[in-house]
Design an enzyme around this catalytic site. Structure first.
Site, PDB file in Angstrom:
ATOM      1  CE  LYS A   1      12.601 -47.492  29.167  1.00  0.00           C
ATOM      2  NZ  LYS A   1      13.317 -48.707  28.858  1.00  0.00           N
TER       3      LYS A   1
HETATM    4  N1  PPE Z   1      16.368 -52.696  32.060  1.00  0.00           N
HETATM    5  C1  PPE Z   1      16.295 -52.165  30.820  1.00  0.00           C
HETATM    6  C2  PPE Z   1      17.540 -51.984  30.044  1.00  0.00           C
HETATM    7  C3  PPE Z   1      15.063 -51.820  30.306  1.00  0.00           C
HETATM    8  O1  PPE Z   1      14.986 -51.288  29.087  1.00  0.00           O
HETATM    9  C4  PPE Z   1      13.901 -52.047  31.069  1.00  0.00           C
HETATM   10  C5  PPE Z   1      12.554 -51.692  30.516  1.00  0.00           C
HETATM   11  C6  PPE Z   1      14.029 -52.603  32.354  1.00  0.00           C
HETATM   12  C7  PPE Z   1      15.286 -52.901  32.827  1.00  0.00           C
HETATM   13  C8  PPE Z   1      12.843 -52.840  33.255  1.00  0.00           C
HETATM   14  O2  PPE Z   1      12.285 -51.635  33.685  1.00  0.00           O
HETATM   15  P1  PPE Z   1      10.724 -51.515  34.038  1.00  0.00           P
HETATM   16  O3  PPE Z   1       9.985 -51.593  32.750  1.00  0.00           O
HETATM   17  O4  PPE Z   1      10.601 -50.204  34.691  1.00  0.00           O
HETATM   18  O5  PPE Z   1      10.390 -52.651  34.925  1.00  0.00           O
HETATM   19  N2  PPE Z   1      12.449 -51.850  29.128  1.00  0.00           N
HETATM   20  C9  PPE Z   1      11.379 -51.185  28.400  1.00  0.00           C
HETATM   21  C10 PPE Z   1      11.700 -51.123  26.910  1.00  0.00           C
HETATM   22  C11 PPE Z   1      11.697 -52.395  26.182  1.00  0.00           C
HETATM   23  C12 PPE Z   1      11.814 -52.174  24.700  1.00  0.00           C
HETATM   24  O6  PPE Z   1      11.935 -51.061  24.235  1.00  0.00           O
HETATM   25  O7  PPE Z   1      11.742 -53.137  23.972  1.00  0.00           O
HETATM   26  C13 PPE Z   1      10.030 -51.820  28.670  1.00  0.00           C
HETATM   27  O8  PPE Z   1       9.950 -52.899  29.226  1.00  0.00           O
HETATM   28  O9  PPE Z   1       9.040 -51.205  28.308  1.00  0.00           O
END
Ligand code: PPE
Length: 309
Positions: A160
């Site tokens: 990330k």
């Molecule tokens: N894909 C991406 C590209 C992504 O950034 C996130 C989280 C996910 C999938 C889902 O991952 P999870 O949160 O572990 O279920 N995105 C983060 C950032 C969003 C933002 O900066 O705006 C978040 O949801 O916190």
């Protein structure tokens, strides 16, 4: 999405007053996008505020740092403890969004990051629904982006990384300017990858399908993992399969998952109505259990909660 300031931000081991949590303009990561970060939520529960799957988020942060060869000066346990201290000291009892960042600091310039110092910050503030209350309740409209998701051999999609979000922001702006709520990106092979900050699921014949995370260049979402567990416990089958954009058009239901977004129904993709255009029964059930789980209302998911007190 304005930020609501709190009292302090954790920086390199200390709680610094919010307005003093600043960096120099020649901070390396500001120029080259070489930081790694996390997005985490804490929720109010009957037993006090709890951070949802905190250790797993910090593990992913540490893994992202490893991929970028960032020598994080704090251990996993120290970062878990720091996050709890931050939420507790800022009295964020109603829950909050938490943003840890590992970045290259001031002192070096140029594309060799190896001599740079590694700094760490963790901020937390109250944050409402990411895609709007209306979207959570009634579903959002998606557009397949003209921007392609990263090739994993161009940038490491398993990490990330701050700079990689230029791709997400380009797709997000394109979708918003065209009147949609969110974009879905296709991987270089043309299969569905994920949304700008969320994973994507479709429901076909009562069965959940989501792309194979690493092949699709998507982030291995912790919300995705939670939804898979919830679905299994509800007796629903979940598989990882490659999806074409037309699989989104023809799905019975579709929804996206992410920490910030939580679980959000998709009501249209590229102006095709998904199902009957209302959040479907499977999506609604998953969403209800997820919202109850994060708030400590489901006994079987109590292990997902890490209390700050
Ligand atoms: N894909 C991406 C590209 C992504 O950034 C996130 C989280 C996910 C999938 C889902 O991952 P999870 O949160 O572990 O279920 N995105 C983060 C950032 C969003 C933002 O900066 O705006 C978040 O949801 O916190």
């Amino acid at each position: 999405m304005p930020i609501t300031p709190t009292d302090t931000i954790w920086m390199n081991g200390e709680l610094v007053p919010w307005d003093q949590a600043t960096v120099h303009v020649l901070t390396h990561t500001l120029h080259y996008g070489s930081g790694v970060f996390e997005g985490i939520r804490a929720y109010p529960t009957p037993a006090g505020v709890a951070v949802f799957r905190l250790t797993e988020h910090i593990d992913r942060l540490v893994t992202s740092a490893k991929i970028l060869m960032l020598e994080c000066p704090f251990s996993r346990d120290e970062l878990v403890a720091a996050t709890k201290t931050l939420v507790r000291e800022n009295r964020l009892d109603e829950g909050c969004y938490i943003r840890p960042l590992v970045y290259l600091g001031y002192g070096e310039m140029g594309l060799n990051p190896l001599p740079c110092t590694v700094d760490v910050s963790i901020a937390a503030w109250p944050w409402g629904t990411y895609l709007g209350d209306e979207g959570v309740a009634n579903g959002i409209r998606l557009k397949v982006s003209s921007w392609q998701r990263h090739d994993p051999n161009a940038v490491p999609t398993a990490a990330k990384v701050t700079g990689m979000y230029v791709n997400s922001s380009l797709a997000k702006m394109e979708a918003i300017k065209a009147g949609y709520d969110e974009a879905v990106l296709l991987a270089p092979d043309g299969h569905v990858s994920e949304c700008t900050g969320e994973n994507i699921f479709v429901v076909r014949d009562g069965h959940l399908v989501t792309p194979p995370v690493s092949d699709a260049g998507a982030l291995a979402g912790i919300t995705l993992r939670s939804v898979k567990t919830i679905a299994h416990d509800l007796g629903l089958e979940v598989t990882h399969e490659t999806l074409l954009r037309t699989d989104l058009y023809t799905a019975d239901e579709a929804f996206l998952t992410g920490t910030a977004a939580e679980v959000v129904p998709i009501r249209e993709v590229d102006d095709r109505v998904v199902g009957d255009g209302q959040p479907g029964p499977v999506t609604t059930q998953i969403q209800q259990v997820y919202f109850a789980a994060v708030r400590g209302e489901v006994d079987r998911y109590k292990d997902w909660l890490e209390y700050v007190e």
